[in-house]
Design an enzyme around this catalytic site. Structure first.
Site, PDB file in Angstrom:
ATOM      1  N   LYS A  13       0.825  -1.178  -0.094  1.00 23.13           N
ATOM      2  CA  LYS A  13      -0.177   0.153   0.002  1.00 23.13           C
ATOM      3  C   LYS A  13       0.960   1.404  -0.070  1.00 23.13           C
ATOM      4  CE  LYS A  13      -1.927  -0.813   3.881  1.00 23.13           C
ATOM      5  NZ  LYS A  13      -1.434  -2.192   4.304  1.00 23.13           N
ATOM      6  N   ARG A  88      -8.685   1.570   9.612  1.00 20.54           N
ATOM      7  CA  ARG A  88      -8.196   0.063   9.934  1.00 20.54           C
ATOM      8  C   ARG A  88      -9.197  -0.611  10.614  1.00 20.54           C
ATOM      9  NH1 ARG A  88      -2.429   0.808   9.111  1.00 20.54           N
ATOM     10  NH2 ARG A  88      -1.214  -0.957   9.355  1.00 20.54           N
ATOM     11  N   ARG A 127      12.386  -6.316   4.123  1.00 20.27           N
ATOM     12  CA  ARG A 127      12.079  -4.872   4.127  1.00 20.27           C
ATOM     13  C   ARG A 127      12.963  -4.195   5.203  1.00 20.27           C
ATOM     14  NH1 ARG A 127       6.026  -2.635   4.359  1.00 20.27           N
ATOM     15  NH2 ARG A 127       6.015  -3.151   6.564  1.00 20.27           N
ATOM     16  N   ARG A 160      12.256  -2.563  10.960  1.00 25.27           N
ATOM     17  CA  ARG A 160      11.656  -1.832  11.799  1.00 25.27           C
ATOM     18  C   ARG A 160      11.121  -2.521  12.966  1.00 25.27           C
ATOM     19  NH1 ARG A 160       6.672   0.511   8.252  1.00 25.27           N
ATOM     20  NH2 ARG A 160       5.536  -0.747   9.440  1.00 25.27           N
ATOM     21  N   ARG A 171       0.761  -7.910  14.147  1.00 24.93           N
ATOM     22  CA  ARG A 171       0.163  -7.370  13.121  1.00 24.93           C
ATOM     23  C   ARG A 171      -0.829  -8.000  12.190  1.00 24.93           C
ATOM     24  NH1 ARG A 171       5.219  -5.032  10.697  1.00 24.93           N
ATOM     25  NH2 ARG A 171       3.994  -4.102   8.750  1.00 24.93           N
TER      26      ARG A 171
HETATM   27  P1  ADP Z   1       1.684  -1.724   7.707  1.00 21.85           P
HETATM   28  O1  ADP Z   1       0.809  -1.479   7.049  1.00 21.85           O
HETATM   29  O2  ADP Z   1       3.058  -2.151   7.245  1.00 21.85           O
HETATM   30  O3  ADP Z   1       1.470  -2.545   8.672  1.00 21.85           O
HETATM   31  P2  ADP Z   1       1.818   1.192   8.747  1.00 21.85           P
HETATM   32  O4  ADP Z   1       3.110   2.000   8.645  1.00 21.85           O
HETATM   33  O5  ADP Z   1       0.524   1.271   8.115  1.00 21.85           O
HETATM   34  O6  ADP Z   1       2.179  -0.451   8.552  1.00 21.85           O
HETATM   35  O7  ADP Z   1       1.502   1.181  10.080  1.00 21.85           O
HETATM   36  C1  ADP Z   1       2.370   0.828  11.334  1.00 21.85           C
HETATM   37  C2  ADP Z   1       1.684   0.788  12.520  1.00 21.85           C
HETATM   38  O8  ADP Z   1       1.093   2.030  13.043  1.00 21.85           O
HETATM   39  C3  ADP Z   1       0.644  -0.232  12.880  1.00 21.85           C
HETATM   40  O9  ADP Z   1       1.067  -1.390  13.146  1.00 21.85           O
HETATM   41  C4  ADP Z   1      -0.427   0.505  13.922  1.00 21.85           C
HETATM   42  O10 ADP Z   1       0.343   0.205  15.159  1.00 21.85           O
HETATM   43  C5  ADP Z   1      -0.081   2.078  13.649  1.00 21.85           C
HETATM   44  N1  ADP Z   1      -1.386   2.390  12.750  1.00 21.85           N
HETATM   45  C6  ADP Z   1      -1.243   2.903  11.613  1.00 21.85           C
HETATM   46  N2  ADP Z   1      -2.604   3.193  10.944  1.00 21.85           N
HETATM   47  C7  ADP Z   1      -3.184   2.883  12.138  1.00 21.85           C
HETATM   48  C8  ADP Z   1      -4.632   3.070  12.212  1.00 21.85           C
HETATM   49  N3  ADP Z   1      -5.266   3.402  11.111  1.00 21.85           N
HETATM   50  N4  ADP Z   1      -5.243   2.594  13.274  1.00 21.85           N
HETATM   51  C9  ADP Z   1      -4.665   1.981  14.308  1.00 21.85           C
HETATM   52  N5  ADP Z   1      -3.319   2.157  14.222  1.00 21.85           N
HETATM   53  C10 ADP Z   1      -2.552   2.431  13.176  1.00 21.85           C
END
Ligand code: ADP
Length: 214
Positions: A13, A88, A127, A160, A171
């Site tokens: 994404k 999410r 990654r 990360r 996750r």
């Molecule tokens: P990925 O899609 O690879 O899991 P992101 O960079 O989108 O990683 O998100 C990293 C972290 O940030 C998530 O695991 C969560 O802890 C937090 N996060 C991001 N967006 C949200 C959201 N919409 N609601 C809750 N937590 C979020």
């Protein structure tokens, strides 16, 4: 045009959002990037979300929604935006509907990137990210020019904290329990378009643009 990019962690994404933002000339809004920025700056939000984020859990809806609410009110989003990693949860999706209605906007398409679980594990495991500028690489698929160093600023790349295997598991579980059900929420409104998320970023971008009629 307000686009939502949907899919599990590692679906690509973030990569697609950056390419689409450049192509469509609208901002890329990544809640993950926003939280990481808060963490790096040590803000109150950053301190509140650090532990849960590092462990791979979801930040609470109230903190996330308030941050997005403020972001969507800024003028650069007036012509639309690409939402990456938000919403999410169903609660976030309902909140987003409310914010957009208030602003006289709507959700356009929800692009769902379809990727097998085996590919997700490989992508996340390989990654590497730049802690300084956020650039993302993959050890075999999109390596930096000099191993272990960012092409843009030379900073040593890192895995990360939430990309470590035990946290990836969390996750994936969070995704299955809280985020996957969102697809049906948008499908019921006829807004979901599926794109095969396997392949070269440019080919996936082309497939996405075709779906958008661009
Ligand atoms: P990925 O899609 O690879 O899991 P992101 O960079 O989108 O990683 O998100 C990293 C972290 O940030 C998530 O695991 C969560 O802890 C937090 N996060 C991001 N967006 C949200 C959201 N919409 N609601 C809750 N937590 C979020």
């Amino acid at each position: 045009m307000n686009l939502i990019l949907f899919g599990p962690p590692g679906a690509g994404k973030g990569t697609q959002a950056k390419l689409l933002a450049a192509k469509l000339g609208i901002p890329h809004i990544s809640t993950g990037d926003m939280f990481r920025d808060h963490k790096a700056r040590g803000t109150e939000i950053g301190l509140r979300v650090k532990a849960i984020m590092d462990a791979g859990g979801l930040v609470t809806d109230d903190i996330t929604n308030a941050m997005v609410d403020e972001r969507l009110a800024r003028p650069d989003v007036a012509q639309g935006c690409i939402l990456d990693g938000y919403p999410r949860t169903v609660g976030q999706a309902q909140f987003l509907d409310g914010v957009l209605t208030r602003l006289g906007r709507t959700v356009g398409k929800v692009i769902s990137y379809e990727v097998s679980e085996a590919a997700l594990v490989d992508r996340i495991g390989g990654r590497r990210s730049c802690p300084a500028c956020g650039a993302v690489y993959h050890v075999t698929q999109s390596p930096p020019k000099k191993a272990g160093a960012c092409d843009k600023d030379g900073t040593a790349l890192v895995l990360r904290e939430d990309d470590k295997p035990e946290n990836v598991r969390t996750r994936m579980q969070e995704y299955a329990a809280k985020t996957a059900p969102l697809k049906a929420f948008y499908q019921a409104r006829g807004q979901v378009a599926e794109v095969d998320g396997l392949g070269a970023p440019d080919a996936i971008l082309a497939a996405t643009l075709k779906l958008l009629g661009r």
